[in-house]
Design an enzyme around this catalytic site. Structure first.
Site, short mmCIF file in Angstrom:
data_model
loop_
_atom_site.label_atom_id
_atom_site.label_comp_id
_atom_site.label_asym_id
_atom_site.label_seq_id
_atom_site.Cartn_x
_atom_site.Cartn_y
_atom_site.Cartn_z
N TRP A 112 7.59 75.26 50.91
CA TRP A 112 6.57 74.42 51.55
C TRP A 112 5.70 75.38 52.33
O TRP A 112 6.16 75.98 53.31
CB TRP A 112 7.24 73.39 52.46
CG TRP A 112 6.34 72.30 52.94
CD1 TRP A 112 6.13 71.09 52.35
CD2 TRP A 112 5.54 72.29 54.13
NE1 TRP A 112 5.25 70.35 53.08
CE2 TRP A 112 4.87 71.05 54.17
CE3 TRP A 112 5.31 73.21 55.16
CZ2 TRP A 112 4.00 70.71 55.20
CZ3 TRP A 112 4.44 72.87 56.18
CH2 TRP A 112 3.79 71.63 56.20
N ASN B 25 13.32 80.24 54.67
CA ASN B 25 12.78 79.01 55.25
C ASN B 25 12.54 79.28 56.72
O ASN B 25 13.44 79.80 57.40
CB ASN B 25 13.79 77.87 55.07
CG ASN B 25 13.36 76.59 55.78
OD1 ASN B 25 12.20 76.42 56.11
ND2 ASN B 25 14.31 75.69 56.00
N GLY B 26 11.36 78.94 57.23
CA GLY B 26 11.07 79.16 58.64
C GLY B 26 9.78 79.95 58.78
O GLY B 26 9.01 80.08 57.85
N CYS C 193 11.16 73.62 52.62
CA CYS C 193 11.78 74.71 51.88
C CYS C 193 13.23 74.39 51.55
O CYS C 193 14.00 74.00 52.41
CB CYS C 193 11.71 76.05 52.60
SG CYS C 193 10.05 76.63 52.86
N HIS D 116 -8.66 45.18 73.72
CA HIS D 116 -9.09 46.38 74.49
C HIS D 116 -9.68 47.43 73.57
O HIS D 116 -9.80 48.59 73.95
CB HIS D 116 -7.90 46.94 75.27
CG HIS D 116 -7.36 45.97 76.26
ND1 HIS D 116 -7.97 45.71 77.46
CD2 HIS D 116 -6.28 45.15 76.19
CE1 HIS D 116 -7.28 44.78 78.11
NE2 HIS D 116 -6.25 44.42 77.35
N LYS E 243 10.67 66.41 53.91
CA LYS E 243 11.67 65.49 54.44
C LYS E 243 12.07 65.87 55.85
O LYS E 243 12.18 65.03 56.72
CB LYS E 243 12.90 65.48 53.52
CG LYS E 243 14.05 64.60 54.00
CD LYS E 243 13.65 63.15 54.03
CE LYS E 243 14.76 62.22 54.50
NZ LYS E 243 14.22 60.90 54.89
N GLU F 146 2.06 57.19 54.99
CA GLU F 146 2.69 58.33 54.33
C GLU F 146 2.90 58.10 52.84
O GLU F 146 2.88 59.05 52.07
CB GLU F 146 3.97 58.79 55.04
CG GLU F 146 5.13 57.85 55.00
CD GLU F 146 6.35 58.42 55.75
OE1 GLU F 146 6.56 59.63 55.79
OE2 GLU F 146 7.11 57.61 56.30
N LYS G 175 4.76 53.95 57.48
CA LYS G 175 5.26 53.90 56.09
C LYS G 175 4.08 53.81 55.12
O LYS G 175 4.06 54.47 54.10
CB LYS G 175 6.18 52.68 55.87
CG LYS G 175 7.55 52.80 56.45
CD LYS G 175 8.51 53.62 55.63
CE LYS G 175 8.84 54.96 56.21
NZ LYS G 175 9.29 55.22 57.47
N GLU H 63 5.94 51.43 62.89
CA GLU H 63 6.71 51.92 61.74
C GLU H 63 6.11 51.40 60.42
O GLU H 63 6.01 52.14 59.44
CB GLU H 63 8.18 51.50 61.90
CG GLU H 63 9.08 51.75 60.71
CD GLU H 63 9.22 53.22 60.31
OE1 GLU H 63 8.66 54.10 60.98
OE2 GLU H 63 9.88 53.48 59.28
N ARG I 88 13.15 67.68 49.94
CA ARG I 88 12.76 68.25 51.23
C ARG I 88 11.26 68.48 51.31
O ARG I 88 10.72 68.66 52.39
CB ARG I 88 13.50 69.58 51.46
CG ARG I 88 15.01 69.43 51.52
CD ARG I 88 15.67 70.78 51.58
NE ARG I 88 15.44 71.45 52.83
CZ ARG I 88 16.18 71.31 53.92
NH1 ARG I 88 17.21 70.50 53.91
NH2 ARG I 88 15.88 71.96 55.02
O1 M6R Z 1 15.02 64.06 60.37
P1 M6R Z 1 14.31 63.40 61.49
O2 M6R Z 1 14.79 62.01 61.75
O3 M6R Z 1 14.32 64.23 62.75
O4 M6R Z 1 12.80 63.30 61.03
C1 M6R Z 1 11.82 62.82 61.91
C2 M6R Z 1 10.53 62.55 61.18
O5 M6R Z 1 10.04 63.72 60.59
C3 M6R Z 1 10.70 61.49 60.08
O6 M6R Z 1 11.20 60.30 60.59
C4 M6R Z 1 9.34 61.21 59.39
O7 M6R Z 1 8.46 60.61 60.29
C5 M6R Z 1 9.56 60.38 58.14
N1 M6R Z 1 8.80 60.92 57.07
C6 M6R Z 1 9.12 58.96 58.31
O8 M6R Z 1 9.31 58.20 57.17
#
Ligand code: M6R
Length: 614
Positions: free
Chosen positions: A75, A101-102, A2, A507, A609, A491, A488, A484, A27
């Site tokens: 959102w 927002n919330g 949001c 395993h 975001k 997502e 990436k 990581e 966001r």
């Molecule tokens: O703002 P933050 O670093 O707390 O966010 C944490 C995660 O939401 C963030 O790293 C998320 O996993 C990203 N989309 C990864 O690319």
């Protein structure tokens, strides 16, 4: 999650609010809306989908000229992402407009009560109750801010609210509990935003809002109180980046720009952290040396990519400080009854500083008397505000949903923390620390080289664009890099991807290895002989089962080359620092693959975001 904008001043509010919403698009959202105060009336428009849809509605349904307005990108949490549930929400008379927002946790009770009293709800949202509550309160007081405060006292959960009243031109009221809201201070105009990017093109002067505070802005004033109307002290600050940092600057995607900004992000995060004699100094470290010397356990709490930065940190912090370090997903932390005391240091890593799970984790840690240090990229955000100490990363604004430069800067900040603790505890000699810092200072050049060689990774992404599943393997600090790399790809490209500790392969995971499946392998530097031999065996094992192996290996190491279908060369760096270079080709790969597949790289489906609800 949001985006919220509020404006009062001398400019056309429609333009300011829409520009703010566009800057907050990153966001994550699924509908947008706007409300303007004009001549005692509230004019509003809202639409599901991207802001282009809202702009199309506004082109048809011309809103009146106004210099007071609020806007929202939603959102969805309560209710589908459709036109009806989009914000703003209005009361029965259409006098009060609310964006939120919330999650208002007691909305069902409030909704029942309001409906019994004759109010008609038009949406399925939790937000709509607020418009009706505020309207009811205005029967008891003529003052909009008083009415908002009274309504806030009845709400439970997390909320940033921004509210306009058709009968109060030149006033917008904001309130916050748990969700973010910042104030922008202008000349003859003032702004509210979920973050400073909402108003950065008009002003770089901002004010942090604290928990349970209400702010009233007019063109010439900003008043902040608590929910009971008592004035509170606010902290103004200057935003140290400008509007160009929040623009694409000729790149197709923010993510590409942010990947390219990584040498600078690493260099800036290191800047000014040590004296000419090599002694580390962390200016924002508000914990005394004595307090730090008492630390006998470290727990890193974070989510997503930030948690993987924490996994990297564990290897370095334990090696350099000999203090046990655990890494815990923030969403799990407070529900498992962790053992915390005064000598536990909880390190919260968050790019945005607003991730709700991480915020709740540090609140819990502080209740249990642990000390909390945050590593954060966003000045004035809630997590550093509520921490005992903070190390800011200086990556600049990160707009793409997928974290890239934020991650590298977090890893650097974790290294600084580890070295600082080693210095305070006297575990490492000054020259040892200086040598590691010197190695860190060479990293930006190494990253730059990988960026310059990015075309080979892009070509590989084109070749692998029809993969249904991709695996990532690593050992030691290469393991979180593998995690990581997989995140990436998931997502951005919506492809099944998994990262494994290479030692775990036999395993279970090796069962999914079959003909042609791409397997990325992060090979530890040769200095780690034992690990190197083992990972060579792992590469052979997957290759024998038909995998296509893509090997990330340091310059000069040819042992794995015979087993690699594709080699990506990494600059030689000390083992513990390898994540800072090895992650970069994996970011480029995911970004390019998503682009090849025609996905929105900056705003992947379903993602926000910063995740500001639990
Ligand atoms: O703002 P933050 O670093 O707390 O966010 C944490 C995660 O939401 C963030 O790293 C998320 O996993 C990203 N989309 C990864 O690319």
């Amino acid at each position: 999650m949001c985006g919220i904008v509020g404006y009062v001043g001398h400019r056309p509010a429609l333009d300011v609010v829409m520009a703010g919403l566009r800057r907050l698009e990153y966001r994550g959202y699924d509908s947008g809306g706007i409300a303007l105060v004009h001549d005692g009336q509230m004019a509003s428009a809202k639409k599901a989908g991207k802001l282009a849809n809202l702009a199309a509605v506004l082109a048809e349904q011309e809103l009146p000229a106004s210099s007071t307005g609020i806007g929202h990108t939603r959102w969805a949490t309560h209710g589908a992402p459709n036109d009806r549930n989009a914000h703003p929400h209005l009361d029965d008379e259409g006098r009060i407009a609310v964006v939120h927002n919330g999650i208002i946790e007691n909305f069902a009770t409030l909704r029942d009560e309001l409906e019994r009293a004759g109010h008609e709800m038009l949406s399925e949202t939790d937000t709509e109750v607020v418009a009706h509550l505020v309207r009811d309160e205005l029967e008891k007081t003529p003052d909009l801010s008083d009415a908002v405060r009274a309504a806030c006292r009845r709400l439970e959960g997390a909320f940033t609210l921004v509210i306009a009243d058709a009968q109060r031109p030149d006033v917008v009221v904001g309130a916050r509990r748990n969700s973010p809201l910042v104030v922008g201070r202008g000349e003859g105009e003032n702004f509210l935003g979920s973050d400073v990017s909402a108003f950065i093109e008009y002003t770089r002067e901002a004010i942090e809002l604290g928990q349970d505070q209400v702010v009233t802005i007019t063109p010439g004033s900003i008043d902040v109180t608590d929910f009971h109307g008592d004035p509170v002290q606010v902290t103004p600050y200057h935003v140290d980046w400008d509007v160009s940092a929040a623009e694409k600057g000729g790149y197709d995607w923010f993510m590409l720009k942010e990947i390219d900004e990584q040498p600078q992000a690493v260099a800036d995060t290191l800047l000014g952290r040590h004296t000419p004699e090599g002694r580390l100094q962390l200016d924002e470290m508000r914990l005394s040396d004595d307090e730090l010397r008492d630390i006998d356990k470290i727990i890193v709490v974070a989510c997503g990519t930030a948690a993987y930065a924490g996994h990297v940190a564990k290897y370095a912090i334990e090696h350099w400080t000999r203090i046990p370090c655990e890494v815990e997903l923030a969403s799990e932390f407070r529900y498992r009854d962790p053992i915390l005391d005064r000598s536990t240091l909880v390190v919260a890593i968050s790019q945005s500083g607003e991730t709700m799970d991480t915020l709740q984790a540090i609140r819990y840690a502080r209740q249990q008397r642990a000390r909390v240090l945050s590593i954060c990229n966003t000045n004035g955000s809630t997590i550093p505000r509520e921490s005992d100490a903070v190390i800011y990363t200086h990556a600049g604004p990160e707009i793409a949903v997928a974290s890239t430069k934020g991650f590298l800067a977090q890893v650097v900040a974790c290294y600084l923390l580890g070295l600082y603790l080693a210095q305070i505890k006297g575990i490492k000699y000054g020259d040892e620390i200086a040598a590691i810092i010197a190695a860190l200072e060479k990293i930006p050049a190494g990253i730059q080289r990988l960026l310059d060689e990015g075309d080979q990774v892009r070509k590989l992404a084109a070749e692998l664009a029809d993969s249904r599943s991709v695996l990532f393997l690593g050992r030691h600090v290469g393991y979180p890099v593998a995690l990581e790399g997989a995140l990436k790809l998931k997502e951005l490209a919506y492809i099944h991807a998994e990262g494994f500790a290479a030692g775990e392969l036999k395993h279970g995971p090796i069962a999914v290895v079959g003909d042609g499946i791409p397997v990325f392998v992060v090979v530890p530097p040769r200095a780690r002989d034992q690990l190197q031999e083992k990972i060579v065996s792992n590469i052979q094992e997957v290759r024998a089962r038909g995998a296509r192996t893509i090997v990330l290996v340091e310059d000069g190491d040819d042992d794995v080359v015979p087993y690699a279908d594709h080699v990506i060369r990494l600059p030689q760096v000390p083992t513990l620092l390898q994540p800072l270079v090895a992650t970069v080709p994996l970011q480029i790969f995911a970004c390019e693959l998503a682009d090849q597949l025609g996905h929105d790289v900056d705003q992947p489906r379903n993602l926000a975001k910063s995740v500001t609800v639990e």
